[in-house]
Design a protein around this motif. Structure first.
Motif, PDB file in Angstrom:
ATOM      1  N   ASN A  10       0.850  -1.191   0.000  1.00 28.17           N
ATOM      2  CA  ASN A  10       0.000   0.000   0.000  1.00 28.17           C
ATOM      3  C   ASN A  10       0.885   1.240   0.000  1.00 28.17           C
ATOM      4  OD1 ASN A  10      -2.299   1.568   0.113  1.00 28.17           O
ATOM      5  ND2 ASN A  10      -2.480   1.464   2.342  1.00 28.17           N
ATOM      6  N   LYS A  11       1.066   1.825  -1.194  1.00 29.56           N
ATOM      7  CA  LYS A  11       1.874   3.044  -1.305  1.00 29.56           C
ATOM      8  C   LYS A  11       1.125   4.199  -0.641  1.00 29.56           C
ATOM      9  CE  LYS A  11       3.923   3.603  -5.329  1.00 29.56           C
ATOM     10  NZ  LYS A  11       3.971   3.974  -6.763  1.00 29.56           N
ATOM     11  N   GLN A  12       1.835   5.043   0.110  1.00 30.82           N
ATOM     12  CA  GLN A  12       1.205   6.129   0.865  1.00 30.82           C
ATOM     13  C   GLN A  12       2.013   7.416   0.731  1.00 30.82           C
ATOM     14  OE1 GLN A  12       1.443   4.026   4.716  1.00 30.82           O
ATOM     15  NE2 GLN A  12      -0.793   3.984   4.748  1.00 30.82           N
ATOM     16  N   VAL A  13       1.316   8.560   0.851  1.00 33.15           N
ATOM     17  CA  VAL A  13       1.988   9.861   0.972  1.00 33.15           C
ATOM     18  C   VAL A  13       1.908  10.268   2.436  1.00 33.15           C
ATOM     19  CG1 VAL A  13       2.046  12.271   0.245  1.00 33.15           C
ATOM     20  CG2 VAL A  13       1.303  10.513  -1.374  1.00 33.15           C
ATOM     21  N   ILE A  14       3.053  10.265   3.104  1.00 29.01           N
ATOM     22  CA  ILE A  14       3.114  10.555   4.539  1.00 29.01           C
ATOM     23  C   ILE A  14       3.473  12.021   4.759  1.00 29.01           C
ATOM     24  CG2 ILE A  14       4.303   9.977   6.724  1.00 29.01           C
ATOM     25  CD1 ILE A  14       2.664   7.637   5.694  1.00 29.01           C
ATOM     26  N   PHE A  15       2.780  12.665   5.693  1.00 27.57           N
ATOM     27  CA  PHE A  15       3.076  14.048   6.078  1.00 27.57           C
ATOM     28  C   PHE A  15       4.236  14.040   7.068  1.00 27.57           C
ATOM     29  CE2 PHE A  15       1.845  17.785   8.851  1.00 27.57           C
ATOM     30  CZ  PHE A  15       2.236  18.751   7.928  1.00 27.57           C
ATOM     31  N   ASN A  16       5.303  14.770   6.758  1.00 25.14           N
ATOM     32  CA  ASN A  16       6.502  14.727   7.607  1.00 25.14           C
ATOM     33  C   ASN A  16       6.361  15.539   8.887  1.00 25.14           C
ATOM     34  OD1 ASN A  16       8.007  13.003   6.056  1.00 25.14           O
ATOM     35  ND2 ASN A  16       9.003  14.622   4.875  1.00 25.14           N
ATOM     36  N   ASN A  17       6.139  16.865   8.704  1.00 22.68           N
ATOM     37  CA  ASN A  17       6.024  17.718   9.884  1.00 22.68           C
ATOM     38  C   ASN A  17       5.361  19.031   9.519  1.00 22.68           C
ATOM     39  OD1 ASN A  17       6.274  18.415  12.580  1.00 22.68           O
ATOM     40  ND2 ASN A  17       8.380  17.667  12.700  1.00 22.68           N
ATOM     41  N   TYR A  18       4.968  19.796  10.549  1.00 21.45           N
ATOM     42  CA  TYR A  18       4.240  21.041  10.320  1.00 21.45           C
ATOM     43  C   TYR A  18       5.070  22.017   9.484  1.00 21.45           C
ATOM     44  CZ  TYR A  18       1.283  19.083  13.937  1.00 21.45           C
ATOM     45  OH  TYR A  18       0.472  18.257  14.651  1.00 21.45           O
ATOM     46  N   VAL A  19       4.362  22.820   8.698  1.00 12.40           N
ATOM     47  CA  VAL A  19       4.978  23.678   7.693  1.00 12.40           C
ATOM     48  C   VAL A  19       4.777  25.145   8.065  1.00 12.40           C
ATOM     49  CG1 VAL A  19       4.808  24.372   5.253  1.00 12.40           C
ATOM     50  CG2 VAL A  19       4.565  21.961   5.877  1.00 12.40           C
ATOM     51  N   ASN A  83      -4.733  13.101   4.109  1.00 16.34           N
ATOM     52  CA  ASN A  83      -6.066  12.706   3.640  1.00 16.34           C
ATOM     53  C   ASN A  83      -6.789  13.893   3.040  1.00 16.34           C
ATOM     54  OD1 ASN A  83      -7.019  14.158   5.864  1.00 16.34           O
ATOM     55  ND2 ASN A  83      -7.282  12.345   7.113  1.00 16.34           N
ATOM     56  N   GLY A  84      -7.808  13.593   2.249  1.00 22.85           N
ATOM     57  CA  GLY A  84      -8.559  14.647   1.572  1.00 22.85           C
ATOM     58  C   GLY A  84      -9.622  14.017   0.689  1.00 22.85           C
ATOM     59  N   TYR A  85     -10.182  14.840  -0.197  1.00 25.30           N
ATOM     60  CA  TYR A  85     -11.238  14.336  -1.082  1.00 25.30           C
ATOM     61  C   TYR A  85     -10.660  13.410  -2.141  1.00 25.30           C
ATOM     62  CZ  TYR A  85     -14.636  17.532   0.933  1.00 25.30           C
ATOM     63  OH  TYR A  85     -15.485  18.176   1.799  1.00 25.30           O
ATOM     64  N   GLY A  86     -11.450  12.415  -2.495  1.00 24.29           N
ATOM     65  CA  GLY A  86     -11.030  11.492  -3.541  1.00 24.29           C
ATOM     66  C   GLY A  86     -12.216  10.701  -4.077  1.00 24.29           C
ATOM     67  N   VAL A  87     -11.922   9.900  -5.095  1.00 25.10           N
ATOM     68  CA  VAL A  87     -12.905   8.989  -5.690  1.00 25.10           C
ATOM     69  C   VAL A  87     -12.356   7.578  -5.505  1.00 25.10           C
ATOM     70  CG1 VAL A  87     -14.031   8.249  -7.837  1.00 25.10           C
ATOM     71  CG2 VAL A  87     -13.662  10.684  -7.390  1.00 25.10           C
ATOM     72  N   ALA A  88     -13.210   6.657  -5.069  1.00 27.32           N
ATOM     73  CA  ALA A  88     -12.719   5.318  -4.730  1.00 27.32           C
ATOM     74  C   ALA A  88     -13.767   4.258  -5.021  1.00 27.32           C
ATOM     75  CB  ALA A  88     -12.324   5.273  -3.251  1.00 27.32           C
ATOM     76  N   LYS A  89     -13.300   2.996  -5.009  1.00 28.62           N
ATOM     77  CA  LYS A  89     -14.188   1.847  -5.192  1.00 28.62           C
ATOM     78  C   LYS A  89     -14.209   1.044  -3.891  1.00 28.62           C
ATOM     79  CE  LYS A  89     -15.049  -1.763  -8.582  1.00 28.62           C
ATOM     80  NZ  LYS A  89     -14.621  -2.269  -9.869  1.00 28.62           N
ATOM     81  N   VAL A  90     -15.385   0.622  -3.475  1.00 28.90           N
ATOM     82  CA  VAL A  90     -15.515  -0.162  -2.240  1.00 28.90           C
ATOM     83  C   VAL A  90     -15.099  -1.601  -2.524  1.00 28.90           C
ATOM     84  CG1 VAL A  90     -17.125  -1.018  -0.482  1.00 28.90           C
ATOM     85  CG2 VAL A  90     -17.379   1.323  -1.372  1.00 28.90           C
ATOM     86  N   LEU A  91     -14.092  -2.086  -1.770  1.00 25.54           N
ATOM     87  CA  LEU A  91     -13.638  -3.477  -1.906  1.00 25.54           C
ATOM     88  C   LEU A  91     -14.288  -4.392  -0.867  1.00 25.54           C
ATOM     89  CD1 LEU A  91      -9.789  -3.133  -2.546  1.00 25.54           C
ATOM     90  CD2 LEU A  91     -11.642  -3.249  -4.213  1.00 25.54           C
ATOM     91  N   ASP A  92     -14.602  -3.799   0.308  1.00 25.43           N
ATOM     92  CA  ASP A  92     -15.231  -4.582   1.375  1.00 25.43           C
ATOM     93  C   ASP A  92     -15.949  -3.609   2.300  1.00 25.43           C
ATOM     94  OD1 ASP A  92     -15.883  -6.911   2.801  1.00 25.43           O
ATOM     95  OD2 ASP A  92     -14.155  -6.699   4.147  1.00 25.43           O
ATOM     96  N   TRP A 105     -17.411   9.073  -3.590  1.00 26.99           N
ATOM     97  CA  TRP A 105     -16.475  10.196  -3.465  1.00 26.99           C
ATOM     98  C   TRP A 105     -16.618  10.770  -2.062  1.00 26.99           C
ATOM     99  CZ3 TRP A 105     -17.691  15.333  -2.417  1.00 26.99           C
ATOM    100  CH2 TRP A 105     -19.031  15.736  -2.613  1.00 26.99           C
ATOM    101  N   GLY A 106     -15.537  11.363  -1.582  1.00 30.95           N
ATOM    102  CA  GLY A 106     -15.553  11.919  -0.234  1.00 30.95           C
ATOM    103  C   GLY A 106     -14.166  11.830   0.374  1.00 30.95           C
ATOM    104  N   PHE A 107     -14.112  11.784   1.699  1.00 32.01           N
ATOM    105  CA  PHE A 107     -12.828  11.832   2.394  1.00 32.01           C
ATOM    106  C   PHE A 107     -12.153  10.462   2.416  1.00 32.01           C
ATOM    107  CE2 PHE A 107     -10.624  15.008   5.016  1.00 32.01           C
ATOM    108  CZ  PHE A 107     -11.086  16.122   4.336  1.00 32.01           C
ATOM    109  N   THR A 108     -10.894  10.455   1.945  1.00 33.13           N
ATOM    110  CA  THR A 108     -10.120   9.208   1.931  1.00 33.13           C
ATOM    111  C   THR A 108      -8.644   9.542   2.138  1.00 33.13           C
ATOM    112  OG1 THR A 108      -9.736   7.155   0.713  1.00 33.13           O
ATOM    113  CG2 THR A 108      -9.824   9.180  -0.602  1.00 33.13           C
TER     114      THR A 108
END
Length: 348
Positions: A10-19, A83-92, A105-108
């Protein structure tokens, strides 16, 4: 795809620290974890999503700061996926409203697969005869924002004068087109010749200007609106808002959607012409899409036919691959994107 219940990467974009100041790509990192393609045993009302598209939006800048005051959004958590808005498919799903195969669509999460334990933030996609990516934009949060801000807050009347800043962005391009549908005279501003041409030639604005080439914004608005402005859709703030206040007409309305010129400043700029609000009886109201999602069915009745009949066009700036999401997000704040910025995580 791997078997249901199997563990996959599961590739992820991780937030490092406050900006502080402008965000950089290095404020985020790409990592690969693993996830089971099944909602864990005993998890009630949860869904497992395969993310298809994710949305880059200006409000996400505020979430990159450590917020020491109440806000409509929480800060991102260092060390966790953005996290933020996105479009996705329900797997389970163990939620009665969602079943395997549903599109939502919504928060993912900014990752290939997300386990969502608060799926009330997801809206099921019923109409798949338009591009699915549109649910990050024209048929998602930006579309509802533009619709609610213009129609619900500003109540446009035929013949009124409408000004939209950041007009080629995800929300602005729609506000201008909705206002034209309502019979208004519409002018937009943007930050490049390419974007100004888009406004006039593709989105049907009556006029447009490049704010970077205007030494005096108040004079530019006076030139575009000799009779003054009835409705201002605010996406920029700062000096632009100051100039607009001088050019508003009596009983003007301002929908305050965003202030992108202020998000990266350590100290926000002051607004000096607020006294104009009194004599001109100007009404300013802040706007959050989340307050208006109950209007979504009514919104679709207007927008879906308009898309299909070509009365509304929508321009997307599409980045391919989750690994390009940090670049896409940071580019919003330098105006690099043309149209709605989104990222393809996976094609269905």
């Amino acid at each position: 795809m791997a078997n249901e219940g199997a563990s996959v990467s599961n590739k992820q974009v991780i937030f490092n620290n406050y900006v502080t100041g402008f965000p950089k790509e290095s404020d985020m990192k790409i990592t690969t974890g693993s996830i089971e393609l099944k909602v864990p045993e005993g998890s009630k009302d949860s869904v497992l999503l395969k993310n298809l598209y994710i949305s880059c939006d200006p409000y996400m800048r505020e979430r990159m700061s450590k917020l020491d005051r109440p806000s409509f959004v929480d800060s991102f958590k260092p060390g966790s996926p953005i996290n933020g808005y996105g479009v996705a498919k329900v797997l389970d799903s163990t939620h009665p409203k969602y079943e395997k195969g549903d599109l939502v669509w919504g928060f993912t999460g900014w990752e290939e697969y997300s386990l969502i334990t608060a799926p009330q933030l997801l809206i099921k996609i019923q109409h798949t005869d338009v591009p699915l990516s549109y649910y990050t934009g024209i048929l998602g949060m930006p579309g509802v924002t533009a619709y609610a801000g213009l129609y619900e807050i500003c109540s446009p009347k035929k013949g009124e004068y409408v000004y939209v800043s950041a007009a080629s962005g995800a929300v602005g391009q729609l506000v201008g087109q909705y206002a034209k549908l309502a019979g208004c005279y519409v002018v937009g501003s943007a930050g490049s010749k390419e974007k100004v041409d888009l406004l006039k030639n593709k989105f049907g604005f009556d006029d447009a200007f490049n704010y970077k080439e205007e030494p005096d914004l108040a004079a530019a608005l006076k030139r575009c609106f000799p009779e003054g402005i009835d409705i201002y859709f605010e996406n920029v703030g700062g000096k632009m808002l100051d100039a607009v206040l001088l050019n508003m007409r009596v009983r003007g309305r301002i929908a305050v959607c965003g202030m992108i010129s202020q998000y990266n400043l350590e100290k926000p700029e002051g607004v000096y012409n607020l006294a104009q609000v009194i004599g001109k009886r100007i009404r300013m109201e802040g706007l959050l899409a989340g307050d208006h999602y109950h209007l979504y069915p009514k919104f679709l009745e207007l927008v879906l036919p308009a898309i299909k009949e070509g009365k509304i066009v929508y321009v997307e700036d599409i980045a391919e691959g989750l690994e390009n999401a940090p670049t896409a997000l940071v580019g919003l704040f330098t105006g690099r994107n043309v149209g709605k910025q989104l990222v393809v995580v996976a094609r269905e």
